[in-house]
Write a protein that holds these residues in place. Structure first.
Motif, PDB file in Angstrom:
ATOM      1  N   PHE A 126     -28.436  39.021 -43.497  1.00  0.00           N
ATOM      2  CA  PHE A 126     -29.300  38.468 -42.453  1.00  0.00           C
ATOM      3  C   PHE A 126     -29.010  39.203 -41.145  1.00  0.00           C
ATOM      4  O   PHE A 126     -27.985  38.987 -40.499  1.00  0.00           O
ATOM      5  N   ILE A 144     -31.605  30.816 -45.305  1.00  0.00           N
ATOM      6  CA  ILE A 144     -30.333  31.524 -45.206  1.00  0.00           C
ATOM      7  C   ILE A 144     -29.367  30.938 -46.230  1.00  0.00           C
ATOM      8  O   ILE A 144     -29.017  29.762 -46.171  1.00  0.00           O
ATOM      9  N   LEU A 171     -35.058  28.622 -39.144  1.00  0.00           N
ATOM     10  CA  LEU A 171     -34.094  29.001 -40.170  1.00  0.00           C
ATOM     11  C   LEU A 171     -33.754  27.766 -40.992  1.00  0.00           C
ATOM     12  O   LEU A 171     -33.587  26.673 -40.449  1.00  0.00           O
ATOM     13  N   HIS A 200     -34.558  25.547 -36.201  1.00  0.00           N
ATOM     14  CA  HIS A 200     -33.968  25.445 -37.529  1.00  0.00           C
ATOM     15  C   HIS A 200     -34.293  24.103 -38.162  1.00  0.00           C
ATOM     16  O   HIS A 200     -34.684  23.152 -37.484  1.00  0.00           O
TER      17      HIS A 200
END
Length: 294
Positions: A126, A144, A171, A200
């Protein structure tokens, strides 16, 4: 054809309201308590609970060779009132991005579902260049994958935040560990990303489960999908129940209710036990502003 769905018990943002919808050609023209002066044909929905169709998360494309695509789509999605999927394409580095996206697209483009494509990558791969390429391709979410909190502290989050801006794909954590170890990893994830002010999702996403409204908002799927509103598409589920007070019990546990009808963009997908498998009804959609409504 223009018509009115009246007396609908609409479940919306954790509330049940009785309302009516003026619809035409798969679109919702207006949502009001009633339309007393309109002479269009009317369909009563008073014996049902109405919701928007569900949005599910799908981890890549299926690897089961014993199941046909039609069986897969019906059993996992259409029979459960899902007409839209967020699909993650798995990659190991930035060079695989185009190929992984195309693999997902080739599978879902011949399906009855609407879909949008996210990506999933191990945290060691990443990087800022990867984020920049995702932004150029308007990838609405980045998953992720990590299993050690020390990996989180190695990421240059300040540079990541700048690379994400202004598209701001959220994310999403993917953690193989379970139990207390997973809770600790999620707590570290939330602490770091909140401190760094990076969009996120706080929890991992599960397959075969409708995505919550707040998740849809952060990714930008809401209000395009999963929401019944004026100007939106006519995609809804109708649930039946033998309960004497369905309006109140639905808010406590909608799983007790029987999915009777699914309509996707004005076309019937499910009616009782019958599934209508329409390959022309699905399409890929692009999200222009993730996190805008969150």
């Amino acid at each position: 054809m223009t018509y009115i769905i009246e007396n609908a018990n609409l479940y919306k943002q954790n509330q049940l309201i009785t309302t009516s919808l003026l619809v035409d050609n798969g679109k919702i023209l207006s949502v009001q308590p009633n339309f007393p002066k309109y002479l269009y044909m009317k369909m009563s929905a008073k014996d049902f609970i109405m919701t928007s169709t569900s949005v599910f998360y799908a981890d890549g494309v299926p690897q089961d060779k014993d199941t046909t695509i039609e069986q897969y789509m019906i059993s996992r999605y259409l029979a459960k009132g899902c007409t839209t999927v967020l699909v993650s394409a798995y990659i190991k580095n930035v060079n695989e991005l185009d190929q992984a996206i195309e693999e997902v697209r080739n599978f879902y483009k011949n399906s009855p579902l609407d879909y949008t494509i996210a990506v999933k990558i191990p945290i060691k791969d990443f990087t800022v260049p990867f984020v920049l390429k995702c932004k150029r391709k308007k990838i609405p979410a980045i998953f992720i994958e990590f299993n050690d909190k020390r990996e989180l502290y190695k990421i240059p989050w300040g540079w990541i935040r700048e690379a994400l801006f202004p598209y701001n794909s959220p994310l999403i954590p993917v953690i193989v560990n379970s139990g207390k170890e997973k809770e600790d990893l999620l707590q570290t994830w939330q602490s770091i990303l909140q401190r760094e002010k990076i969009p996120h999702i706080e929890e991992s996403l599960s397959e075969q489960t409708p995505l919550h409204l707040q998740v849809l908002k952060k990714i930008g799927i809401y209000p395009l999908k999963g929401y019944l509103q004026t100007g939106g598409e006519l995609s809804y589920n109708l649930y039946l129940s033998g309960n004497e007070h369905p309006v109140f019990s639905f808010m406590n546990d909608e799983r007790k209710f029987i999915l009777a009808v699914t309509v996707h963009k004005g076309k019937i997908v499910k009616a009782g036990e019958k599934i209508y498998y329409n390959l022309e009804n699905g399409e890929e959609f692009t999200i222009n502003r993730p996190s805008f409504f969150s």
